[in-house]
Scaffold this motif. Structure first.
Motif, PDB file in Angstrom:
ATOM      1  N   VAL A  89      56.924  70.784 -26.136  1.00 36.21           N
ATOM      2  CA  VAL A  89      57.621  71.641 -25.167  1.00 36.21           C
ATOM      3  C   VAL A  89      57.025  71.719 -23.611  1.00 36.21           C
ATOM      4  O   VAL A  89      55.808  72.098 -23.690  1.00 36.21           O
ATOM      5  CB  VAL A  89      57.736  72.994 -25.779  1.00 36.21           C
ATOM      6  N   ARG A  90      57.948  71.408 -22.813  1.00 37.02           N
ATOM      7  CA  ARG A  90      57.050  71.474 -21.552  1.00 37.02           C
ATOM      8  C   ARG A  90      57.764  72.746 -20.635  1.00 37.02           C
ATOM      9  O   ARG A  90      59.120  72.743 -20.475  1.00 37.02           O
ATOM     10  CB  ARG A  90      57.476  70.085 -20.952  1.00 37.02           C
ATOM     11  N   VAL A  91      56.881  73.301 -19.850  1.00 40.78           N
ATOM     12  CA  VAL A  91      57.479  74.100 -18.996  1.00 40.78           C
ATOM     13  C   VAL A  91      56.796  73.725 -17.620  1.00 40.78           C
ATOM     14  O   VAL A  91      55.628  73.471 -17.401  1.00 40.78           O
ATOM     15  CB  VAL A  91      56.781  75.583 -19.203  1.00 40.78           C
ATOM     16  N   SER A  92      57.743  73.730 -16.546  1.00 45.70           N
ATOM     17  CA  SER A  92      57.346  73.202 -15.148  1.00 45.70           C
ATOM     18  C   SER A  92      58.134  74.125 -14.262  1.00 45.70           C
ATOM     19  O   SER A  92      59.144  74.485 -14.280  1.00 45.70           O
ATOM     20  CB  SER A  92      57.931  71.711 -15.041  1.00 45.70           C
ATOM     21  N   LEU A  93      57.202  74.666 -13.341  1.00 44.11           N
ATOM     22  CA  LEU A  93      57.770  75.576 -12.402  1.00 44.11           C
ATOM     23  C   LEU A  93      57.919  75.153 -10.964  1.00 44.11           C
ATOM     24  O   LEU A  93      57.710  73.819 -10.765  1.00 44.11           O
ATOM     25  CB  LEU A  93      56.379  76.684 -12.311  1.00 44.11           C
ATOM     26  N   GLY A  94      58.511  75.881 -10.271  1.00 41.30           N
ATOM     27  CA  GLY A  94      59.228  75.220  -8.958  1.00 41.30           C
ATOM     28  C   GLY A  94      58.815  76.225  -7.862  1.00 41.30           C
ATOM     29  O   GLY A  94      58.236  77.351  -7.989  1.00 41.30           O
ATOM     30  N   PHE A  95      59.225  75.903  -6.839  1.00 38.45           N
ATOM     31  CA  PHE A  95      59.149  76.643  -5.411  1.00 38.45           C
ATOM     32  C   PHE A  95      59.666  78.035  -5.629  1.00 38.45           C
ATOM     33  O   PHE A  95      59.043  79.066  -4.844  1.00 38.45           O
ATOM     34  CB  PHE A  95      59.633  76.112  -4.268  1.00 38.45           C
ATOM     35  N   ASP A  96      60.736  78.520  -6.453  1.00 33.43           N
ATOM     36  CA  ASP A  96      61.132  79.756  -6.311  1.00 33.43           C
ATOM     37  C   ASP A  96      60.893  80.438  -7.921  1.00 33.43           C
ATOM     38  O   ASP A  96      61.611  81.266  -7.960  1.00 33.43           O
ATOM     39  CB  ASP A  96      62.737  79.789  -6.003  1.00 33.43           C
ATOM     40  N   THR A  97      60.018  80.027  -8.529  1.00 31.57           N
ATOM     41  CA  THR A  97      59.839  80.668  -9.963  1.00 31.57           C
ATOM     42  C   THR A  97      59.196  81.943  -9.511  1.00 31.57           C
ATOM     43  O   THR A  97      58.440  81.940  -8.518  1.00 31.57           O
ATOM     44  CB  THR A  97      58.881  79.613 -10.844  1.00 31.57           C
ATOM     45  N   THR A  98      59.476  83.092 -10.295  1.00 26.59           N
ATOM     46  CA  THR A  98      58.969  84.369 -10.143  1.00 26.59           C
ATOM     47  C   THR A  98      57.927  84.853 -11.283  1.00 26.59           C
ATOM     48  O   THR A  98      58.206  84.159 -12.336  1.00 26.59           O
ATOM     49  CB  THR A  98      59.809  85.218  -9.786  1.00 26.59           C
ATOM     50  N   SER A  99      57.219  85.691 -11.002  1.00 23.88           N
ATOM     51  CA  SER A  99      56.327  86.402 -12.269  1.00 23.88           C
ATOM     52  C   SER A  99      57.302  86.937 -13.199  1.00 23.88           C
ATOM     53  O   SER A  99      57.195  86.931 -14.510  1.00 23.88           O
ATOM     54  CB  SER A  99      55.363  87.308 -11.715  1.00 23.88           C
ATOM     55  N   GLY A 100      58.397  87.509 -12.865  1.00 21.27           N
ATOM     56  CA  GLY A 100      59.259  87.983 -13.896  1.00 21.27           C
ATOM     57  C   GLY A 100      60.076  87.142 -14.623  1.00 21.27           C
ATOM     58  O   GLY A 100      60.123  87.253 -15.821  1.00 21.27           O
ATOM     59  N   GLN A 101      60.113  85.845 -14.059  1.00 24.98           N
ATOM     60  CA  GLN A 101      60.704  84.726 -14.997  1.00 24.98           C
ATOM     61  C   GLN A 101      59.618  84.308 -16.018  1.00 24.98           C
ATOM     62  O   GLN A 101      60.090  84.210 -17.182  1.00 24.98           O
ATOM     63  CB  GLN A 101      61.362  83.648 -14.176  1.00 24.98           C
ATOM     64  N   ILE A 102      58.573  84.327 -15.585  1.00 29.21           N
ATOM     65  CA  ILE A 102      57.357  83.852 -16.601  1.00 29.21           C
ATOM     66  C   ILE A 102      57.346  84.988 -17.791  1.00 29.21           C
ATOM     67  O   ILE A 102      57.036  84.782 -18.988  1.00 29.21           O
ATOM     68  CB  ILE A 102      55.985  83.786 -15.717  1.00 29.21           C
ATOM     69  N   ASP A 103      57.401  86.205 -17.311  1.00 25.76           N
ATOM     70  CA  ASP A 103      57.232  87.181 -18.359  1.00 25.76           C
ATOM     71  C   ASP A 103      58.198  87.097 -19.051  1.00 25.76           C
ATOM     72  O   ASP A 103      58.398  87.295 -20.401  1.00 25.76           O
ATOM     73  CB  ASP A 103      57.393  88.560 -17.700  1.00 25.76           C
ATOM     74  N   ALA A 104      59.711  86.979 -18.648  1.00 22.80           N
ATOM     75  CA  ALA A 104      60.784  86.906 -19.679  1.00 22.80           C
ATOM     76  C   ALA A 104      60.498  85.376 -20.578  1.00 22.80           C
ATOM     77  O   ALA A 104      61.066  85.426 -21.795  1.00 22.80           O
ATOM     78  CB  ALA A 104      61.923  86.580 -18.873  1.00 22.80           C
ATOM     79  N   PHE A 105      60.140  84.329 -20.191  1.00 25.48           N
ATOM     80  CA  PHE A 105      59.903  83.192 -20.992  1.00 25.48           C
ATOM     81  C   PHE A 105      58.889  83.642 -21.979  1.00 25.48           C
ATOM     82  O   PHE A 105      59.179  83.265 -23.211  1.00 25.48           O
ATOM     83  CB  PHE A 105      59.387  82.013 -19.942  1.00 25.48           C
ATOM     84  N   LEU A 106      57.891  84.267 -21.688  1.00 29.81           N
ATOM     85  CA  LEU A 106      56.736  84.676 -22.573  1.00 29.81           C
ATOM     86  C   LEU A 106      57.471  85.584 -23.739  1.00 29.81           C
ATOM     87  O   LEU A 106      57.048  85.495 -24.816  1.00 29.81           O
ATOM     88  CB  LEU A 106      55.643  85.313 -22.100  1.00 29.81           C
TER      89      LEU A 106
END
Length: 367
Positions: free
Chosen positions: A340-357
């Motif tokens: 499973v691959r997670v790849s971040l971008g120029f507008d990724t936010t910490s809130g989005q990472i929290d939601a993913f986790l």
């Protein structure tokens, strides 16, 4: 949707990118095919893209060949340097966009450097393998694991051995420095739609030599000749260019110049570390280490495709499988499972990472 698949494409773009594409569709005709206003506007639009790329990647505008994709550019570059049966050195983390053209040519492919996040292994293996090689091709960043290869040192080894080389910058252009003049590469290929924030159907090939055409046809110049022009970029640009696509790409390039690729990289690194820590704490097998860009692969206690589907059902967009890079999975020992691959971008936010986790915590661990 929380989009964490920037390794596939930049789904979100700066607003100016969309506006530029629409404006070009309404105002531009075919560049180089007439002296009337709409044709001249198209020619200016295309030249603006070359100029913006040349400024970002430290080359001359005429060295910027506009392609339909990174794959297109790699095929031009590989067929320019590699003859059937030629010996070619590649890293252990190459995409099918590199390996399939080489296989089609019947190249003698030597794989050098199999250890993830290990610069010493990569450099020592390349140093050995380059003896007697006709060419080398290596990725800047693994699209599966985010491993940043030591491309400056690899380029120096190639120059010392007088081995021409191609850099695949599909996963690095827009977030890592790609200095064409300093690298001394024969070719650097990159897509327009990933880190450069342009549209699909666009790409760039930076050329240190004139190259051999992959396509033959009209260029709007030297029409009486039945051979392709000798000069770049026309030599490698047969047919009508995607003017709206390159108008949009120009705005992506200008955005990167204004914001700074260093700033984007630093932001992505902070989020990557946050993501990696969370996945490790949840009991997954996480592929992380030094020299890593904003891409991380992991394994859960279930099939990777099923895990990605469960995340998608919770509004999280990631990618699972072999990611068009079986050689990379073979090197990492995940050829049978994929990741499973997670790849971040120029507008990724910490809130989005929290939601993913929070969503990934509901997947079965492997502990």
């Amino acid at each position: 949707m929380i989009y964490l698949d920037y390794g596939a494409t930049s789904f979100h773009k700066p607003p100016a990118v969309y506006r530029a594409a629409e404006k070009a569709m309404r105002t531009c005709a075919n560049p180089g095919r007439g002296g009337y206003g709409a044709a001249m506007e198209a020619a200016r639009t295309v030249f603006d893209c070359r100029t913006a790329a040349a400024e970002l990647f430290s080359c001359r505008p005429e060295q910027v060949v506009l392609t339909t994709s990174c794959t297109h550019g790699l095929n031009i570059a590989i067929r320019s340097l590699v003859r059937p049966g030629g010996r070619v050195v590649v890293s252990g983390f190459e995409h099918n966009a590199v390996t399939r053209p080489l296989h089609a040519l019947g190249a003698d492919i030597r794989v050098a450097g199999r250890r993830l996040f290990d610069w010493d292994d990569t450099l020592e293996a390349f140093d050995r393998a380059l003896k007697g090689a006709d060419a080398a091709v290596f990725t800047h960043v693994s699209n599966v694991f985010g491993y940043i290869l030591p491309v400056g040192e690899l380029a120096a080894l190639c120059r010392q051995r007088s081995v021409p080389f191609i850099l695949d910058a599909a996963q690095s252009a827009g977030t890592l420095p790609v200095d064409f003049s300093a690298l001394g590469a024969d070719f650097v290929a990159m897509p327009g739609h990933k880190g450069l924030l342009g549209l699909p159907g666009t790409g760039i090939l930076l050329c240190g030599q004139r190259g051999e055409p992959l396509l033959y046809g009209g260029t709007g110049t030297q029409s009486i000749r039945q051979e392709m022009p000798e000069e770049l970029p026309e030599r490698l640009e047969a047919g009508t260019l995607n003017v709206p696509g390159y108008a949009a790409l120009t705005q992506g390039l200008k955005y990167l110049k204004r914001v700074g690729t260093d700033a984007i990289f630093r932001q992505e690194q902070q989020l990557l570390q946050h993501c990696v820590r969370g996945l490790v704490q949840q009991g997954f097998r996480v592929f992380a280490g030094a020299h890593q860009a904003a891409t991380v692969s992991f394994l859960t206690g279930q099939d990777c495709e099923e895990a990605a589907e469960r995340l998608a059902s919770r509004g999280i967009a990631v990618r699972a499988g072999l990611h068009c890079a079986p050689l990379a999975h073979e090197s990492a020992g995940t050829l049978e499972t994929g990741t499973v691959r997670v790849s971040l971008g120029f507008d990724t936010t910490s809130g989005q990472i929290d939601a993913f986790l929070r969503a990934s915590a509901k997947l079965p661990s492997i502990r």
